[in-house]
Design an enzyme around this catalytic site. Structure first.
Site, PDB file in Angstrom:
ATOM      1  N   GLY A 199       0.862  -1.178   0.000  1.00 42.87           N
ATOM      2  CA  GLY A 199       0.000   0.000   0.000  1.00 42.87           C
ATOM      3  C   GLY A 199       0.896   1.225   0.000  1.00 42.87           C
ATOM      4  N   ASP A 248      -1.281   4.612  -6.237  1.00 44.68           N
ATOM      5  CA  ASP A 248       0.141   4.431  -5.934  1.00 44.68           C
ATOM      6  C   ASP A 248       0.982   5.586  -6.457  1.00 44.68           C
ATOM      7  OD1 ASP A 248      -1.127   1.586  -6.002  1.00 44.68           O
ATOM      8  OD2 ASP A 248       0.702   1.443  -4.802  1.00 44.68           O
TER       9      ASP A 248
END
Lengths: 379, 379
Positions: free
Chosen positions: B49, B270
């Site tokens: 993450g 991201d």
């Protein structure tokens, strides 16, 4: 095709089928003499794929009748009904299942009306003949011959359906092959291959035909969660044939299309409505929407037995929901936490507007499907 | 939030992190005093993450410096460079990783320039002092104090980044919650939850904030093959919070949208280019295309540290490709036949035209992103 895959067939008074749940790790053939085992194999996905389900049901019905202990035509008819009902309750979506059951019922009715069966019909016994033991024997002999005739008729019809399925798929391949260009990258979803049929395949039949025609093609294989028919079955068939292929997870196809890496998409179908709406493995609809967004032709390859002229639109196609454990587990390994809800429809419906053409044994069917599909079905 | 999830943090001179590879089955916290172990944990997805990777890198860099045996500032600087390089080579796509490394480098530079460090700088030793042993001791003491000051500065900065991440996510939640209506069914892909951050989450932070505000919501969770962050992590977080949620395979989202069962879509990111193109977990692009086809709002929740103003469009975002075994296997079980090719991009890029709005700690960013994103980044 010396090394061809045979999915389900009749041999030595038994139905033989490859247990697809164990592929690609183990290649096991089950020899079944109990129709209930064949029905269970359809239900538990040992046998899957709409045309293969149809063929298996036909063979299974013949098997059930063959081993029926019914002493009379009335009893055999009752057994036959039970057998047909058992198969009709295995899976709800695949049209071919019901098409095959209807075909076997028609065959049975016609055989019952034939002179060979009529001779043994349970007409009131001739008092002259029944007086002596020989008379009863005669009647029993007649009955036995009639019952055997009926059973043999069902076996012959089931084997015909089985053989015809392969012939139909080769025709689908020949018609569909024209759509494939040298150098094409073809995306497929689920398994519409030899394993989804009696042999050769529908969507993969087109791929096989293009490959056999010498076209340099490459196949992208959607793994097709939850049951992974792409990763386990389509990949296995393509590796076995030596056709270049790349496995992807289902969520990668859009990214491939965006990069211009997919030229054609071809899938099978489980039931096609009269207007061309097509039910197929869950995820097919998403692929179709992505195909349209990227202007990639989206073809559905299926025999006419997959078309359901009685259903007007895809809204009326029953969609099977399966065990949540198919989603929360993968090959026996638990993936998700306890307590999570699950939705597990086995199919979705792709509206006809997303379909470029159908590939059938009678040739391509182009839009407008509202006109062209009924025309082909009625012809 | 008494039962809140802490993904990665500093405690007793160690970096502590939950091993996400073992979830949801086992909840294990790793206590690490070796920065290389933290870097390896990012690489092997124990920590994943984008925001969590950034926080872990910051803490890991502080950890590496803390346990450095460097006897001088020059040696510590060399160690620091090696440590930073190690983290920069873990994963290529997440912007937050490089943002955190840059932040730690800036902190180190500033600390080096501070009087507390300058006192211990390796200025040529005073000949008068070095003549005697006491002189050397003084210098060593100064050096030790300076080195400790630098190390402590790095720990303080890393802990600040870690704490700030949670505060940022709560702001994202507060801004994003406004977008969610009572009764909404919200689809999310991958895990942009507490586990993808230091805590609370970005996309799931918005979900949490809506739930805390009393809105009756329900979440559809894409399982997110191949690594199953949805099934393993998002489902785990939602079950733990008691937020109603349903797990689906990735290929089911289109069918849900077609049935009108999804009102909002929210995902993390991201890396986001200056024009609003957003890299996120593979499959996000497909969800975005499907969202547009069904006219469903598609939101991206991310801190400003995920935005990369230096990258003009999504084309320039590096996309990591990972081990084919992630696709051919699932939790150690082999799914596909030997010899099949595999494509395994970990991310895809969703063009800005598919994004309804970004949710950041500075509020919502609306189109046209070419203007609004640089404006927020520059502010």
């Amino acid at each position: 095709m010396t090394n061809s895959i045979r999915t389900v067939y009749w041999e030595n008074d038994a139905v033989v089928f490859i247990d697809q749940r164990l592929l690609p790790g183990v290649e096991t053939y089950v020899i079944s003499r109990d129709y209930r085992q064949v029905a269970a194999a359809i239900k538990d996905l040992s046998i899957r794929g709409a045309p293969a389900i149809g063929v298996a049901a036909a063979l299974g019905i013949a098997l059930g009748a063959h081993y029926s202990q019914a002493p009379s035509l009335t009893a055999l008819k009752a057994d036959f009904e039970v057998i047909c009902t058992t198969f009709s309750q295995t899976r709800p979506t695949a049209r071919n299942l019901f098409w095959a059951i209807e075909g076997m019922k028609k065959c049975f009715q016609e055989a019952c009306a034939a002179p060979q069966a009529q001779q043994g019909m349970e007409i009131p016994p001739n008092p002259l003949l029944t007086k002596g033991g020989w008379g009863n024997l005669h009647i029993n002999s007649y009955r036995g011959q009639a019952l055997n005739f009926l059973k043999q008729s069902l076996i012959t019809e089931a084997c015909r359906i089985c053989g015809e399925d392969i012939a139909i798929n080769r025709k689908i391949g020949a018609y569909g092959e024209i759509l494939i260009a040298d150098g094409d990258n073809i995306l497929t979803h689920c398994n519409a291959g030899a394993l989804a049929t009696a042999g050769y395949g529908t969507a993969l039949g087109v791929v096989r035909a293009a490959w056999e025609a010498g076209k340099r093609i490459h196949v992208y294989v959607d793994e097709t969660r939850p049951v992974l028919q792409g990763a386990r079955l389509t990949a296995w068939e393509l590796v076995r044939e030596g056709i270049p292929a790349t496995l992807i997870t289902d969520n990668m196809s859009g990214f491939l299309m965006k990069q211009g890496k997919v030229q054609k998409i071809i899938v099978g179908a489980d039931r096609i409505a009269a207007n061309g709406d097509a039910a197929n493995k869950i995820g097919t609809y998403s692929v179709a929407v992505l195909a349209k967004a990227h202007k990639i032709p989206f073809y559905v390859a299926a025999p006419l037995s997959t078309f359901d002229g009685a259903i007007k639109t895809g809204k009326d196609i029953p969609i099977e929901e399966r065990d949540p454990a198919e989603v929360t587990c993968c090959q026996g390994v638990v993936l998700a936490p306890q307590g999570i809800g699950v939705y597990n429809p086995a199919f979705d419906v792709t509206p006809h507007s997303y379909i470029s053409a159908f590939v059938t044994e009678k040739g391509l069917i182009h839009p407008p499907f509202r006109k062209t599909v009924p025309a082909v079905l009625g012809s």
